[in-house]
Scaffold this motif. Structure first.
Motif, PDB file in Angstrom:
ATOM      1  N   LEU A 138       5.533  -2.771  12.447  1.00 48.75           N
ATOM      2  CA  LEU A 138       5.387  -3.075  11.029  1.00 48.75           C
ATOM      3  C   LEU A 138       3.918  -3.262  10.674  1.00 48.75           C
ATOM      4  O   LEU A 138       3.424  -2.693   9.687  1.00 48.75           O
ATOM      5  N   TRP A 139       3.219  -4.032  11.504  1.00 49.05           N
ATOM      6  CA  TRP A 139       1.816  -4.326  11.217  1.00 49.05           C
ATOM      7  C   TRP A 139       0.882  -3.217  11.661  1.00 49.05           C
ATOM      8  O   TRP A 139      -0.136  -2.958  11.015  1.00 49.05           O
ATOM      9  N   GLY A 142       1.374  -0.849   8.953  1.00 49.62           N
ATOM     10  CA  GLY A 142       0.978  -1.458   7.687  1.00 49.62           C
ATOM     11  C   GLY A 142      -0.530  -1.443   7.488  1.00 49.62           C
ATOM     12  O   GLY A 142      -1.029  -1.142   6.389  1.00 49.62           O
ATOM     13  N   GLN A 260       8.232   0.689  11.373  1.00 53.05           N
ATOM     14  CA  GLN A 260       7.419   1.699  10.701  1.00 53.05           C
ATOM     15  C   GLN A 260       8.063   2.134   9.397  1.00 53.05           C
ATOM     16  O   GLN A 260       7.379   2.311   8.374  1.00 53.05           O
ATOM     17  N   SER A 263       7.647  -0.652   6.646  1.00 56.27           N
ATOM     18  CA  SER A 263       6.277  -0.724   6.127  1.00 56.27           C
ATOM     19  C   SER A 263       5.970   0.462   5.222  1.00 56.27           C
ATOM     20  O   SER A 263       5.317   0.307   4.170  1.00 56.27           O
ATOM     21  N   SER A 264       6.452   1.645   5.576  1.00 56.44           N
ATOM     22  CA  SER A 264       6.187   2.825   4.738  1.00 56.44           C
ATOM     23  C   SER A 264       6.931   2.743   3.416  1.00 56.44           C
ATOM     24  O   SER A 264       6.404   3.144   2.367  1.00 56.44           O
ATOM     25  N   LEU A 304       1.464  -5.472  -0.376  1.00 55.78           N
ATOM     26  CA  LEU A 304       2.053  -4.983   0.879  1.00 55.78           C
ATOM     27  C   LEU A 304       1.836  -5.987   2.005  1.00 55.78           C
ATOM     28  O   LEU A 304       2.780  -6.337   2.731  1.00 55.78           O
ATOM     29  N   SER A 305       0.620  -6.482   2.161  1.00 57.28           N
ATOM     30  CA  SER A 305       0.313  -7.437   3.233  1.00 57.28           C
ATOM     31  C   SER A 305       1.074  -8.751   3.058  1.00 57.28           C
ATOM     32  O   SER A 305       1.617  -9.304   4.027  1.00 57.28           O
ATOM     33  N   MET A 308       4.806  -8.184   3.881  1.00 55.51           N
ATOM     34  CA  MET A 308       5.040  -8.083   5.322  1.00 55.51           C
ATOM     35  C   MET A 308       4.857  -9.444   5.998  1.00 55.51           C
ATOM     36  O   MET A 308       5.589  -9.782   6.945  1.00 55.51           O
TER      37      MET A 308
END
Length: 596
Positions: A138-139, A142, A260, A263-264, A304-305, A308
């Motif tokens: 994810l990160w 990201g 993945q 995050s996308s 986004l950050s 997450m």
């Protein structure tokens, strides 16, 4: 012990009444004849009892590890005795080549877990350990997805902004080595619960960073947390799995592509809608009053950050508040705390609503009485201090205790190093590759993130297929990851042949599919090879080399692409081919073998 020092013991129970069945009355499941490796015939003969089981079906509660209670399908049931257990332990010790008190008692615990079977406790742990795989990718993805917007807002060039990824990998590298060793010293569950907490807190802070240097520093800090997930969670999950379900460690990697994908999708929702117009300069680079990329107009990457980070904290809360993790019995046994190790097995049987025959007396009868176990207990601080002063010799040395294990360790670390650089050379900058595909200029932002999401979706079934092939007789762990690695390398070279966006999307999707097989099996195979007292160190050092080489990937991508934009992809394919050769040379196949 104070709550802040160890908040987990408040839910530990001294005993679990009703879970222990006397060994003389216990029956246990044994593998089917077709699944028994060579050399097991002696065990079958030793397990034959003068009193054959009756034609009547045993009581369900006495069928320890029965199919109804979560064991492997189609088991055969055998009456239990000290002699039958000892015979199986002797055979396993002869196969593994390690014959110590720890190895014998560890094998007994393996047999007890096998009889308990795959049940509620392991399935809950599968989900919670999966959060670690999920958060890692994810990160990683990201950070890759925010590079363009960070570059535009802070006036950093599109090449130098890739050092943000290098900062993340520095944190991942340090986190993997620290938490891998710490889990061997202070226990698995403390590391298990802290890694996601650290990652979530600093992940949210990334979204509030005032400068590019702040983004890099906070990315490294979140990497300290998330970097420990894979070595700790993999070793922990493996030590609670029954041998017949060891392929579940491969299936655990299915969470990797899901990270993945998430995050996308989040990036696809935020970044195209809350970002500065393409081409606007950073406000620091223009005079006052001129149009520029302001923070309030470029909040997409920050949203986004923050999202997450909040998601990571939610996963930590599930681990900490909704689930009580019992300390690994293998870790406790390696510390000489065998009563607690047996209690952990009792706890798993209690959670799975079944029974177990394991007691301290049985453990001592087969593995030897603890003549040298009675050393004084140490505080966590004392253990850390003693270990940090000598872990190099005490922890890494046993990984080279034999020629076979040492050769395997060296090859595995080489694989982790080459893949550690090869993977981010392509995947960490895939959004940029997709954005510049075709000859008609840059691909629109929303199309770029759509294609990235498609690539993520196609990659998910790869881990599921790998879970099946690792148990095939002529393929196993080694064959599965070697074949997947070779195909991944070939597809990487194919990606550079055509500039057609559809062709590149096809290649990137297939690459994601086989790459997830490769990574999933590699993550499963690595902790299976190492003995439990040094498993956290072995997997931690593997991840350290993986992250260390990952730190160098952005540097290679920055300077190699100046002469040829495809040079980083060529390098990625070459590194994957080198990893393939090393995998072919690995001397140990772990399919069907117990972990120590």
């Amino acid at each position: 012990m104070p709550f802040w020092t160890n908040p987990f013991t408040r839910n530990d129970r001294a005993e679990f009444l009703g879970v222990v069945v006397p060994l003389s009355h216990a029956t246990r499941s044994v593998p089917n004849v077709n699944d028994v490796p060579a050399g097991k015939d002696a065990i079958q003969k030793a397990e034959d009892s003068p009193n054959e089981p009756s034609d009547n079906e045993p009581d369900k509660l006495d069928r320890i590890g029965s199919e109804e209670l979560g064991a492997a399908s189609n088991p055969e049931f055998s009456h239990q005795s000290i002699e039958s257990i000892r015979a199986e332990v002797e055979n396993e010790i002869a196969t593994s080549g390690h014959d110590t008190t720890y190895d014998r008692k560890s094998t007994v615990i393996n047999l007890a877990l096998q009889d308990i079977g795959m049940g509620r406790y392991q399935w809950q742990l599968f989900i919670l350990c999966g959060f670690g795989w999920f958060a890692d990718n994810l990160w990683l993805q990201g950070i890759a997805l925010i590079l363009t917007q960070v570059s535009q807002e802070f006036g950093v060039s599109s090449t130098h902004v890739r050092f943000t990824t290098a900062s993340l990998f520095i944190g991942l590298c340090l986190g993997a080595s620290f938490w891998g060793i710490a889990s061997d010293v202070v226990g698995r569950r403390l590391a298990f619960n802290l890694t996601l907490l650290i990652c979530g807190v600093f992940g949210i802070c990334v979204g509030a960073a005032p400068t590019w240097i702040g983004v890099c520093g906070l990315s490294a800090s979140l990497g300290l947390g998330v970097g420990g997930n894979l070595p700790v969670d993999g070793a922990l999950f493996l030590e609670f799995l029954p041998t017949a379900s060891s392929n579940m460690l491969t299936l655990l990697s299915v969470w990797w592509p899901v990270g993945q994908l998430v995050s996308s999708l989040i990036a696809w929702g935020f970044i195209p809608n809350y970002s500065c117009a393409t081409g606007l300069p950073a406000c620091s680079a223009v005079a006052a009053g001129e149009d520029c990329c302001r923070k309030e107009d470029n909040m997409g990457w920050r949203y986004l950050s923050i999202t997450m980070g909040a998601l990571t904290l939610l996963m930590w809360a599930c681990r900490f508040f909704l689930f009580h993790l019992y300390e690994s019995s293998k870790f406790l046994l390696s510390r000489g705390r065998q009563e607690e190790a047996v209690r952990t097995v009792h706890a798993i049987a209690f959670k799975n609503k079944t029974h177990t025959w394991l007691t301290v007396d049985v453990l001592n009868e087969i593995g030897g009485h603890p003549d040298q176990v009675g050393k004084p207990s140490l505080t966590t601080a004392e253990i850390i201090k003693r270990t940090l002063s000598k872990f190099s010799a005490e922890r890494i040395g046993p990984l080279f205790s034999s020629k076979k294990l040492g050769f395997t360790t060296a090859l595995l670390w080489f694989c982790w190093a080459t893949i550690g650089m090869g993977y981010p050379l392509f995947n960490a900058f895939l959004p940029q590759y997709l954005a510049h595909s075709g000859s008609g200029g840059e691909t629109p932002v929303n199309i770029t993130y759509r294609n990235y999401a498609i690539t993520s979706i196609v990659g998910v079934p790869g881990s599921i297929l790998g879970c099946y092939t690792v148990n095939l007789k002529y393929i196993g762990r080694k064959g599965t990851m070697a074949i997947a690695t070779l195909i991944t390398a070939v597809i990487l070279f194919c990606f550079t042949i055509s500039e057609n966006p559809d062709a590149q999307l096809t290649c990137s999707s297939l690459e994601a599919f086989f790459q997830n097989i490769m990574y999933g099996v590699l993550y499963a195979y690595t902790p299976e090879v190492f003995p439990a007292p040094n498993r956290g160190t072995g997997t931690g050092v593997s991840s350290f080399f993986n992250r260390l080489c990952g730190v160098m990937a952005p540097i290679v991508a920055i300077y190699a692409s100046t002469s040829n934009p495809n040079a980083p992809i060529y390098a990625s394919g070459g590194l994957m081919l080198a990893a393939f050769v090393a995998m072919v040379l690995l001397p140990i196949e772990t399919r069907g073998k117990q972990t120590l």
